[in-house]
Design a protein around this motif. Structure first.
Motif, PDB file in Angstrom:
ATOM      1  N   GLU A   1       0.826  -1.199   0.000  1.00 49.95           N
ATOM      2  CA  GLU A   1       0.000   0.000   0.000  1.00 49.95           C
ATOM      3  C   GLU A   1       0.863   1.254   0.000  1.00 49.95           C
ATOM      4  OE1 GLU A   1      -3.322   2.267  -0.265  1.00 49.95           O
ATOM      5  OE2 GLU A   1      -3.181   0.069  -0.434  1.00 49.95           O
ATOM      6  N   VAL A   2       1.949   1.224   0.792  1.00 43.43           N
ATOM      7  CA  VAL A   2       2.876   2.353   0.836  1.00 43.43           C
ATOM      8  C   VAL A   2       3.515   2.562  -0.540  1.00 43.43           C
ATOM      9  CG1 VAL A   2       5.075   3.169   1.781  1.00 43.43           C
ATOM     10  CG2 VAL A   2       3.360   2.169   3.298  1.00 43.43           C
ATOM     11  N   GLN A   3       3.944   1.469  -1.171  1.00 44.06           N
ATOM     12  CA  GLN A   3       4.559   1.563  -2.494  1.00 44.06           C
ATOM     13  C   GLN A   3       3.576   2.139  -3.513  1.00 44.06           C
ATOM     14  OE1 GLN A   3       5.763  -2.500  -2.982  1.00 44.06           O
ATOM     15  NE2 GLN A   3       7.850  -2.132  -2.223  1.00 44.06           N
ATOM     16  N   LYS A   4       2.315   1.767  -3.393  1.00 43.64           N
ATOM     17  CA  LYS A   4       1.300   2.276  -4.299  1.00 43.64           C
ATOM     18  C   LYS A   4       1.141   3.783  -4.147  1.00 43.64           C
ATOM     19  CE  LYS A   4      -3.563   1.611  -5.588  1.00 43.64           C
ATOM     20  NZ  LYS A   4      -4.806   0.859  -5.299  1.00 43.64           N
ATOM     21  N   GLN A   5       1.189   4.247  -2.889  1.00 45.28           N
ATOM     22  CA  GLN A   5       1.039   5.681  -2.638  1.00 45.28           C
ATOM     23  C   GLN A   5       2.273   6.464  -3.081  1.00 45.28           C
ATOM     24  OE1 GLN A   5       0.198   5.955   1.527  1.00 45.28           O
ATOM     25  NE2 GLN A   5      -1.841   5.029   1.376  1.00 45.28           N
ATOM     26  N   LEU A   6       3.414   5.811  -3.055  1.00 44.94           N
ATOM     27  CA  LEU A   6       4.673   6.494  -3.385  1.00 44.94           C
ATOM     28  C   LEU A   6       5.151   6.187  -4.793  1.00 44.94           C
ATOM     29  CD1 LEU A   6       6.696   5.944  -0.075  1.00 44.94           C
ATOM     30  CD2 LEU A   6       5.325   7.924  -0.720  1.00 44.94           C
ATOM     31  N   ILE A   7       4.289   5.607  -5.621  1.00 42.64           N
ATOM     32  CA  ILE A   7       4.738   5.153  -6.930  1.00 42.64           C
ATOM     33  C   ILE A   7       5.316   6.284  -7.771  1.00 42.64           C
ATOM     34  CG2 ILE A   7       2.540   5.460  -8.168  1.00 42.64           C
ATOM     35  CD1 ILE A   7       4.899   2.403  -8.385  1.00 42.64           C
ATOM     36  N   GLY A   8       4.767   7.494  -7.617  1.00 41.30           N
ATOM     37  CA  GLY A   8       5.302   8.637  -8.361  1.00 41.30           C
ATOM     38  C   GLY A   8       6.746   8.935  -7.996  1.00 41.30           C
ATOM     39  N   ILE A   9       7.062   8.860  -6.693  1.00 41.85           N
ATOM     40  CA  ILE A   9       8.442   9.097  -6.245  1.00 41.85           C
ATOM     41  C   ILE A   9       9.360   7.994  -6.757  1.00 41.85           C
ATOM     42  CG2 ILE A   9       9.923   9.215  -4.204  1.00 41.85           C
ATOM     43  CD1 ILE A   9       7.620  10.505  -2.712  1.00 41.85           C
ATOM     44  N   LEU A  10       8.863   6.757  -6.738  1.00 40.43           N
ATOM     45  CA  LEU A  10       9.686   5.648  -7.225  1.00 40.43           C
ATOM     46  C   LEU A  10       9.961   5.771  -8.721  1.00 40.43           C
ATOM     47  CD1 LEU A  10       8.103   2.649  -5.262  1.00 40.43           C
ATOM     48  CD2 LEU A  10      10.062   4.085  -4.639  1.00 40.43           C
ATOM     49  N   ILE A  11       8.958   6.206  -9.479  1.00 40.79           N
ATOM     50  CA  ILE A  11       9.167   6.424 -10.918  1.00 40.79           C
ATOM     51  C   ILE A  11      10.208   7.525 -11.135  1.00 40.79           C
ATOM     52  CG2 ILE A  11       8.066   7.320 -13.018  1.00 40.79           C
ATOM     53  CD1 ILE A  11       5.511   5.867 -12.134  1.00 40.79           C
ATOM     54  N   LEU A  12      10.136   8.590 -10.334  1.00 37.31           N
ATOM     55  CA  LEU A  12      11.124   9.663 -10.437  1.00 37.31           C
ATOM     56  C   LEU A  12      12.518   9.137 -10.148  1.00 37.31           C
ATOM     57  CD1 LEU A  12      11.895  12.639 -10.759  1.00 37.31           C
ATOM     58  CD2 LEU A  12      11.329  12.968  -8.330  1.00 37.31           C
ATOM     59  N   ARG A  13      12.662   8.293  -9.123  1.00 36.10           N
ATOM     60  CA  ARG A  13      13.973   7.729  -8.798  1.00 36.10           C
ATOM     61  C   ARG A  13      14.523   6.897  -9.951  1.00 36.10           C
ATOM     62  NH1 ARG A  13      14.465   5.587  -2.579  1.00 36.10           N
ATOM     63  NH2 ARG A  13      14.492   7.621  -1.548  1.00 36.10           N
ATOM     64  N   VAL A  14      13.664   6.118 -10.575  1.00 38.10           N
ATOM     65  CA  VAL A  14      14.097   5.314 -11.721  1.00 38.10           C
ATOM     66  C   VAL A  14      14.585   6.215 -12.855  1.00 38.10           C
ATOM     67  CG1 VAL A  14      13.281   3.779 -13.556  1.00 38.10           C
ATOM     68  CG2 VAL A  14      12.668   3.315 -11.174  1.00 38.10           C
TER      69      VAL A  14
ATOM     70  N   SER B 161      12.265  -4.635 -10.032  1.00 37.42           N
ATOM     71  CA  SER B 161      13.557  -5.166  -9.589  1.00 37.42           C
ATOM     72  C   SER B 161      14.160  -4.363  -8.445  1.00 37.42           C
ATOM     73  CB  SER B 161      14.531  -5.212 -10.769  1.00 37.42           C
ATOM     74  OG  SER B 161      14.774  -3.897 -11.267  1.00 37.42           O
ATOM     75  N   ALA B 162      13.986  -3.043  -8.471  1.00 39.77           N
ATOM     76  CA  ALA B 162      14.618  -2.204  -7.446  1.00 39.77           C
ATOM     77  C   ALA B 162      13.761  -2.037  -6.198  1.00 39.77           C
ATOM     78  CB  ALA B 162      14.947  -0.828  -8.034  1.00 39.77           C
ATOM     79  N   TYR B 163      12.436  -1.971  -6.364  1.00 40.31           N
ATOM     80  CA  TYR B 163      11.567  -1.651  -5.230  1.00 40.31           C
ATOM     81  C   TYR B 163      10.453  -2.675  -4.998  1.00 40.31           C
ATOM     82  CZ  TYR B 163      13.820   2.792  -6.283  1.00 40.31           C
ATOM     83  OH  TYR B 163      14.745   3.774  -6.545  1.00 40.31           O
ATOM     84  N   ASP B 164      10.433  -3.729  -5.820  1.00 43.99           N
ATOM     85  CA  ASP B 164       9.373  -4.733  -5.738  1.00 43.99           C
ATOM     86  C   ASP B 164       7.995  -4.066  -5.791  1.00 43.99           C
ATOM     87  OD1 ASP B 164       8.338  -7.291  -5.624  1.00 43.99           O
ATOM     88  OD2 ASP B 164       8.265  -7.308  -3.420  1.00 43.99           O
TER      89      ASP B 164
END
Length: 348
Positions: free
Chosen positions: A8-21, A43-46
């Protein structure tokens, strides 16, 4: 945190994770397709999402001011970066050739700076780790000292520290007069070293200390002396001018220096004094200038550039240089006595 909560946390932060990629794997010359982005997220954040989520979050990031474009092949590229590669390279070089911090601290800082770039930048500076060991400080307390000094400057407090000098064992040892209490005003980098500009009652003047030779730095809960109370500092510290006048970081007053130099030395004059000097006379070969400078600094500078520079005034400084040259001539005019194992010829 359970697996479902993490998802759920990853879903909420998906925009930040995309930016990191995008920050890690794209630049002007390299892009990622939507499928590439999904693969890196996994691969990086599951983390998982669909292509529409990628598109909507990239649009949101663009709205926030991040410049992300899509090329003719459908690959996304992050074009706006906190640091350009050239800027990161300059910062890394500054750390590598700093003599203030230890080799261990330098290596850690370089690693952090590398992480601010893309994987392609990291590959271009991979040779950094293979450089021969550069000369760094043995003092492991430098970064902590900088933090303590900065804190004291912000709050107008004094600091107490132990000042050290190198012995013949190549290690730092406390000087005779310790500890030392000062009011710090500024920290500056000069000639590859980091200095603290401060007031010390022992000298009743502005003095300079090499931060890499300071240990046990601690804030003292005593108000420091205001700069306005120090003669010559009533209007505060004009740092650029102060550094130009004290380029070797010697304490003491500055005065007007008149010197004659070869015209071909204009580049050196500007390198050391900036453009803050007055040309009094010039001909086809020489230029005569007046510069405001610390006399101790000028003494060593004149010895360094003695073949192209002549100090004219003040006469006391001119005589001091003459005395030093006569002393050097007396020592160099005779061949030294060589012991066993010493070389008697310069080309041996």
């Amino acid at each position: 945190m359970g697996a479902s909560s993490m998802k759920e946390v990853q879903k909420q932060l998906i925009g930040i994770l995309i930016l990191r990629v995008l920050q890690k794997y794209t630049d002007e010359d390299h892009g990622l397709t939507q499928q590439d982005i999904l693969r890196h997220l996994k691969s990086a954040y599951d983390a998982s999402c669909d292509r529409r989520t990628v598109v909507s979050n990239i649009a949101f990031l663009n709205a926030l001011g991040y410049v992300i474009d899509r090329d003719a092949h459908g690959r996304y590229r992050l074009l706006s970066r906190q640091f350009e590669d050239a800027e990161l390279r300059m910062l890394i070089d500054s750390v590598l050739f700093s003599r203030t911090i230890s080799a261990e601290q330098a290596k850690a800082l370089v690693g952090k700076l590398e992480n601010l770039g893309t994987v392609y930048f990291e590959s271009r500076v991979a040779h950094v780790s293979n450089l021969p060991e550069l000369q760094h400080s043995d003092n492991q307390q430098v970064l902590g000292s900088i933090a303590a000094i900065s804190d004291a400057i912000d709050d107008g407090k004094m600091i107490r520290f132990v000042y050290n000098r190198y012995g013949t064992d190549f290690r730092l040892h406390p000087a005779k007069r310790n500890p030392r209490d000062v009011t710090p005003y500024q920290m500056v980098a000069n000639n590859g070293r980091y200095y603290m500009i401060c007031y010390e009652e022992f000298h009743d003047d502005i003095v300079y200390y090499r931060i890499d030779r300071m240990t046990n730095v601690a804030r003292v809960e005593v108000d420091g002396r205001s700069l306005s109370q120090i003669p010559g500092m009533e209007n505060g510290l004009d740092l650029p001018r102060h550094m130009a006048e004290h380029f070797y970081m010697f304490s003491g007053k500055s005065s007007a220096i008149i010197l004659r130099a070869k015209k071909e030395s204009m580049g050196d004059l500007i390198d050391w004094f900036g453009r803050d000097f007055l040309i009094l006379e010039q001909d086809d070969t020489f230029v005569k200038i007046r510069v405001f400078c610390n006399e101790n600094s000028m003494f060593y500078w004149a010895l360094q550039y003695g073949q192209s520079v002549e100090i004219l005034r003040p006469y006391t400084l001119r005589y001091r240089i003459l005395t030093a040259l006569r002393d050097m001539e007396a020592r160099y005019a005779k061949m030294p006595e060589f012991g066993q194992g010493d070389c008697g010829r310069g080309d041996s």
